[in-house]
Design an enzyme around this catalytic site. Structure first.
Site, PDB file in Angstrom:
ATOM      1  N   ASP A  21      -4.096  31.137  19.238  1.00  0.00           N
ATOM      2  CA  ASP A  21      -3.229  30.159  18.585  1.00  0.00           C
ATOM      3  C   ASP A  21      -2.241  29.668  19.628  1.00  0.00           C
ATOM      4  O   ASP A  21      -1.356  30.412  20.065  1.00  0.00           O
ATOM      5  CB  ASP A  21      -2.493  30.816  17.411  1.00  0.00           C
ATOM      6  CG  ASP A  21      -1.566  29.856  16.683  1.00  0.00           C
ATOM      7  OD1 ASP A  21      -1.444  28.698  17.106  1.00  0.00           O
ATOM      8  OD2 ASP A  21      -0.956  30.284  15.685  1.00  0.00           O
ATOM      9  N   TYR A  55       1.720  10.936  18.003  1.00  0.00           N
ATOM     10  CA  TYR A  55       0.589  11.476  18.766  1.00  0.00           C
ATOM     11  C   TYR A  55       0.571  10.915  20.179  1.00  0.00           C
ATOM     12  O   TYR A  55       0.425  11.654  21.156  1.00  0.00           O
ATOM     13  CB  TYR A  55      -0.715  11.144  18.044  1.00  0.00           C
ATOM     14  CG  TYR A  55      -1.962  11.526  18.820  1.00  0.00           C
ATOM     15  CD1 TYR A  55      -2.320  12.860  18.979  1.00  0.00           C
ATOM     16  CD2 TYR A  55      -2.768  10.543  19.396  1.00  0.00           C
ATOM     17  CE1 TYR A  55      -3.463  13.212  19.693  1.00  0.00           C
ATOM     18  CE2 TYR A  55      -3.913  10.889  20.104  1.00  0.00           C
ATOM     19  CZ  TYR A  55      -4.246  12.220  20.245  1.00  0.00           C
ATOM     20  OH  TYR A  55      -5.367  12.565  20.953  1.00  0.00           O
TER      21      TYR A  55
END
Length: 290
Positions: free
Chosen positions: A64, A157
């Site tokens: 992660d 983004y």
């Protein structure tokens, strides 16, 4: 001789394709992904089947990128099994779509955490080993949006990918004297073959998003349709994975590689920016970092 490689964000999309292509090219590849015993258990099983069917060395590893503890554990696990690590492929990322104003600052921060800070966590886990080896290769999966033609409604983004690109550029110069190569792989917009757009996040502030519909009705659908039209019929996301295989296998890896069938102009702008940066390094006496 095959290399030992870790690919982040490898449960689907570019990451999953790259893992498989690298393994078929003879490398030992670790597919980093979250929740390997939970929601990504199917991806882990599919990877195991692929490895057995093709007699290649692929492994899933719990990773992660939003956790330093997880990144440290994943790299330690790989090194314990293989005795070394040769290549890091920074692929983990997340996209959001919608009016820039409608995203909260916390949403911007969360996106930055995945797309930028995630690379830093993995680097801090892996680079001490690569520096000690005086060898290695860091591959960053960027985006043509950092310098190419960009539609609206993707600001958070685009900003995160631009930040990642800037970090990668600095890392290149700082790692060269350790014998560590850097490559930025720059995909353009691929509307088919990945879940990038389908799994994109949305703004938290629905009222603001709704207000934009008055003057920008259905803008994201319009952009998506037009991007699909610009994408040539022969375009395939597998080209990104193939480019990663090529740079990893190169004796002299290129600094930047573009895979942009729609030709949004990023390659032209990046060529100028990278040339100007190289000229400046020479001017300040750092020719060896060019």
């Amino acid at each position: 001789m095959g290399k030992v490689i870790v690919v982040t964000g490898a449960s689907s999309g570019f990451g999953a394709l790259a893992v498989r292509s690298l393994a078929l090219a003879g490398h030992t590849v670790y597919a980093g992904m979250r929740e390997t015993t939970g929601r990504n258990a199917t991806a882990v099983a599919d990877l195991g089947t692929f490895g057995a069917d093709n007699d290649v060395s692929v492994h899933a590893v719990e990773l992660d990128v939003q956790s330093q503890e997880s990144a440290d554990a994943a790299i330690a696990f790989i090194v314990a099994e293989q005795g070394r690590l040769d290549v890091i492929v920074h692929n983990a990322g997340h996209m959001v779509t919608g009016p820039a104003e409608a995203f909260t600052p916390e949403q911007y921060a969360a996106l930055y955490d995945v797309n930028v800070l995630g690379t830093q966590r993995v680097n801090r886990a892996a680079l001490p080993l690569l520096r000690a080896q005086h060898s290695g290769h860091v591959v960053w999966v960027g985006s043509s949006s950092t310098r190419g033609g960009t539609p609206p409604y993707l600001a958070p983004y685009f900003a995160a990918k631009a930040a990642m690109d800037a970090v990668a550029v600095s890392y290149r110069a700082e790692l060269l004297r350790f014998g560590i190569d850097t490559t930025i792989v720059v995909p353009g917009a691929f509307t088919h073959g990945t879940n990038h757009f389908a799994h994109s996040g949305t703004p938290s502030d629905g009222d603001v998003a709704k207000a934009y519909e008055e003057f920008y009705p259905g803008l994201m659908e319009q952009v998506g349709a037009r991007l699909a039209e610009l994408e040539p019929p022969w375009a395939s996301v597998s080209a990104v994975a193939e480019a990663i295989v090529d740079v990893v296998g190169s004796d002299e890896p290129p600094f930047r590689v573009h895979i942009d069938p729609s030709n949004d102009g990023a390659e032209v702008v990046n060529a100028v920016a990278d040339r100007v940066r190289s000229e400046f390094l020479r001017r300040v006496g750092l020719e060896d970092l060019v």
